[in-house]
Design a protein around this motif. Structure first.
Motif, PDB file in Angstrom:
ATOM      1  N   PHE A   1      -4.762   2.632   4.832  1.00  0.00           N
ATOM      2  CA  PHE A   1      -4.419   4.035   5.068  1.00  0.00           C
ATOM      3  C   PHE A   1      -4.371   4.817   3.759  1.00  0.00           C
ATOM      4  N   ARG A   2      -4.501   6.124   3.886  1.00  0.00           N
ATOM      5  CA  ARG A   2      -4.455   7.014   2.729  1.00  0.00           C
ATOM      6  C   ARG A   2      -3.607   8.235   3.080  1.00  0.00           C
ATOM      7  N   SER A   3      -3.028   8.837   2.074  1.00  0.00           N
ATOM      8  CA  SER A   3      -2.197  10.009   2.287  1.00  0.00           C
ATOM      9  C   SER A   3      -3.055  11.200   2.721  1.00  0.00           C
ATOM     10  N   VAL A   4      -2.621  11.907   3.758  1.00  0.00           N
ATOM     11  CA  VAL A   4      -3.358  13.082   4.225  1.00  0.00           C
ATOM     12  C   VAL A   4      -2.516  14.360   4.123  1.00  0.00           C
ATOM     13  N   ALA A   5      -1.197  14.204   3.960  1.00  0.00           N
ATOM     14  CA  ALA A   5      -0.334  15.384   3.823  1.00  0.00           C
ATOM     15  C   ALA A   5       0.995  14.955   3.212  1.00  0.00           C
ATOM     16  N   GLU A   6       1.537  15.795   2.348  1.00  0.00           N
ATOM     17  CA  GLU A   6       2.849  15.545   1.747  1.00  0.00           C
ATOM     18  C   GLU A   6       3.677  16.824   1.791  1.00  0.00           C
TER      19      GLU A   6
ATOM     20  N   PRO B   1     -10.003   9.211  13.488  1.00  0.00           N
ATOM     21  CA  PRO B   1     -10.220   9.289  14.926  1.00  0.00           C
ATOM     22  C   PRO B   1      -9.108   8.616  15.717  1.00  0.00           C
ATOM     23  N   ASN B   2      -8.264   7.847  15.024  1.00  0.00           N
ATOM     24  CA  ASN B   2      -7.148   7.170  15.676  1.00  0.00           C
ATOM     25  C   ASN B   2      -5.943   8.102  15.714  1.00  0.00           C
ATOM     26  N   PRO B   3      -5.211   8.164  16.827  1.00  0.00           N
ATOM     27  CA  PRO B   3      -4.073   9.081  16.913  1.00  0.00           C
ATOM     28  C   PRO B   3      -2.863   8.671  16.081  1.00  0.00           C
ATOM     29  N   GLN B   4      -2.796   7.420  15.623  1.00  0.00           N
ATOM     30  CA  GLN B   4      -1.608   6.939  14.922  1.00  0.00           C
ATOM     31  C   GLN B   4      -1.593   7.381  13.451  1.00  0.00           C
ATOM     32  N   ARG B   5      -0.391   7.744  13.010  1.00  0.00           N
ATOM     33  CA  ARG B   5      -0.168   8.126  11.616  1.00  0.00           C
ATOM     34  C   ARG B   5       1.044   7.374  11.083  1.00  0.00           C
ATOM     35  N   LEU B   6       0.983   7.038   9.807  1.00  0.00           N
ATOM     36  CA  LEU B   6       2.108   6.379   9.161  1.00  0.00           C
ATOM     37  C   LEU B   6       2.925   7.439   8.433  1.00  0.00           C
ATOM     38  N   VAL B   7       4.166   7.597   8.839  1.00  0.00           N
ATOM     39  CA  VAL B   7       5.060   8.546   8.181  1.00  0.00           C
ATOM     40  C   VAL B   7       5.959   7.757   7.232  1.00  0.00           C
ATOM     41  N   MET B   8       5.914   8.127   5.948  1.00  0.00           N
ATOM     42  CA  MET B   8       6.685   7.437   4.924  1.00  0.00           C
ATOM     43  C   MET B   8       7.670   8.408   4.285  1.00  0.00           C
ATOM     44  N   LEU B   9       8.901   7.975   4.152  1.00  0.00           N
ATOM     45  CA  LEU B   9       9.918   8.780   3.490  1.00  0.00           C
ATOM     46  C   LEU B   9      10.133   8.252   2.079  1.00  0.00           C
TER      47      LEU B   9
ATOM     48  N   ARG C   1       0.834  -1.200   0.000  1.00  0.00           N
ATOM     49  CA  ARG C   1       0.000   0.000   0.000  1.00  0.00           C
ATOM     50  C   ARG C   1       0.874   1.257   0.000  1.00  0.00           C
ATOM     51  N   ALA C   2       1.959   1.240   0.750  1.00  0.00           N
ATOM     52  CA  ALA C   2       2.879   2.382   0.790  1.00  0.00           C
ATOM     53  C   ALA C   2       3.488   2.627  -0.590  1.00  0.00           C
ATOM     54  N   ARG C   3       3.884   1.569  -1.279  1.00  0.00           N
ATOM     55  CA  ARG C   3       4.440   1.714  -2.631  1.00  0.00           C
ATOM     56  C   ARG C   3       3.416   2.311  -3.585  1.00  0.00           C
ATOM     57  N   LYS C   4       2.162   1.893  -3.441  1.00  0.00           N
ATOM     58  CA  LYS C   4       1.109   2.403  -4.318  1.00  0.00           C
ATOM     59  C   LYS C   4       0.906   3.906  -4.110  1.00  0.00           C
ATOM     60  N   ILE C   5       0.948   4.358  -2.850  1.00  0.00           N
ATOM     61  CA  ILE C   5       0.741   5.768  -2.547  1.00  0.00           C
ATOM     62  C   ILE C   5       1.930   6.608  -3.013  1.00  0.00           C
TER      63      ILE C   5
ATOM     64  N   PRO D   1       9.243   2.800  -0.315  1.00  0.00           N
ATOM     65  CA  PRO D   1       9.574   3.784   0.720  1.00  0.00           C
ATOM     66  C   PRO D   1      11.006   3.595   1.226  1.00  0.00           C
ATOM     67  N   VAL D   2      11.684   4.706   1.453  1.00  0.00           N
ATOM     68  CA  VAL D   2      13.029   4.652   2.027  1.00  0.00           C
ATOM     69  C   VAL D   2      12.950   4.175   3.476  1.00  0.00           C
ATOM     70  N   ALA D   3      11.939   4.644   4.187  1.00  0.00           N
ATOM     71  CA  ALA D   3      11.682   4.234   5.572  1.00  0.00           C
ATOM     72  C   ALA D   3      10.244   4.591   5.904  1.00  0.00           C
ATOM     73  N   LEU D   4       9.670   3.868   6.834  1.00  0.00           N
ATOM     74  CA  LEU D   4       8.316   4.183   7.292  1.00  0.00           C
ATOM     75  C   LEU D   4       8.160   3.771   8.742  1.00  0.00           C
ATOM     76  N   VAL D   5       7.251   4.436   9.432  1.00  0.00           N
ATOM     77  CA  VAL D   5       6.995   4.103  10.832  1.00  0.00           C
ATOM     78  C   VAL D   5       5.640   4.671  11.248  1.00  0.00           C
ATOM     79  N   TRP D   6       4.932   3.925  12.080  1.00  0.00           N
ATOM     80  CA  TRP D   6       3.712   4.427  12.696  1.00  0.00           C
ATOM     81  C   TRP D   6       4.099   5.228  13.929  1.00  0.00           C
ATOM     82  N   CYS D   7       3.467   6.372  14.121  1.00  0.00           N
ATOM     83  CA  CYS D   7       3.750   7.218  15.274  1.00  0.00           C
ATOM     84  C   CYS D   7       2.459   7.897  15.707  1.00  0.00           C
TER      85      CYS D   7
END
Length: 220
Positions: A164-169, A133-141, A9-13, A18-24
């Motif tokens: 998940f879907r992209s909300v900001a870039e 409504p969930n506080p977690q976000r996936l940050v993808m580089l 899913r990250a590759r599709k977005i 992705p160089v790196a990704l993490v949920w935070c």
């Protein structure tokens, strides 16, 4: 580590690996913004929506545990012993009231961001729970930008959530992420730092392997 479906899913977005990704997540309460700023941003939610199981647990605690605690406390106080009554009448020494520092020394931003609601970090913070409504976000580089994604679920598994879907870039000339490798597990944080000077700190990094790789990547 995130499952194959998450990375797919990250590759599709991103359109690339992705160089790196993490949920935070934001681990502290979002401070109350000025009313006019909040209204201009759409007056979105500033708190997460909890799963229904949490509300059930709260109800059980309030209607079962609290009454038991009250009854137990009353059992300690009633009946009063004569010696305790004499002590009360004699005006015996009482412990001073609890004095806790408050007011001016407290940080109104909760240490979450730079404090300017009109800059990039403040605007991102105002919309944080509007996307999910969930506080977690996936940050993808990616190679040239940072992507922040959110899942619509109230509860999610960081290893399996693939809706998940992209909300900001943010291209690298507009924003970057900063952090140190080797931070203690459970306390690791990193910051978004934007071109306008604003910043936003997040923590609660999920999945040790993803978190370690992410922090090593941004600290190089």
């Amino acid at each position: 580590m995130a499952k194959r479906a998450v990375r797919k899913r990250a590759r599709k977005i991103l359109g690339e690996e992705p160089v790196a990704l993490v949920w935070c997540e934001i681990r502290k309460a979002i401070p109350t913004p000025p009313k006019d700023v909040h209204l201009a941003a759409g007056k979105g939610r500033l708190k997460p929506r909890h799963h229904w199981l949490l509300y059930v647990g709260g109800a059980v605690f309030f209607f079962v545990v609290v009454p038991i605690m009250v009854i137990d406390k009353l059992g300690e106080l009633i009946p009063f012993s004569p010696s305790r009554q004499r002590g009360r009448r004699s005006g015996g020494a009482q412990s001073p009231p609890d004095a806790r520092p408050s007011g001016p020394g407290q940080d109104p931003t909760n240490g979450i961001f730079d404090g300017d609601w009109n800059l990039t970090a403040g605007q991102l913070l105002l919309q944080w729970y509007g996307h999910s409504p969930n506080p977690q976000r996936l940050v993808m580089l990616a190679r040239d930008r940072i992507c922040v994604a959110a899942s619509p679920r109230r509860l999610l598994s960081p290893t399996k959530a693939d809706d998940f879907r992209s909300v900001a870039e943010f291209p690298f000339d507009q924003g970057r992420v900063e952090g140190e490798a080797g931070q203690p597990r459970g306390f690791a944080t990193f910051r978004f730092r934007f071109a306008d000077g604003s910043w936003l700190e997040v923590g609660g990094l999920a999945e040790p392997e993803d978190a370690d790789h992410f922090l090593r990547t941004i600290s190089d």
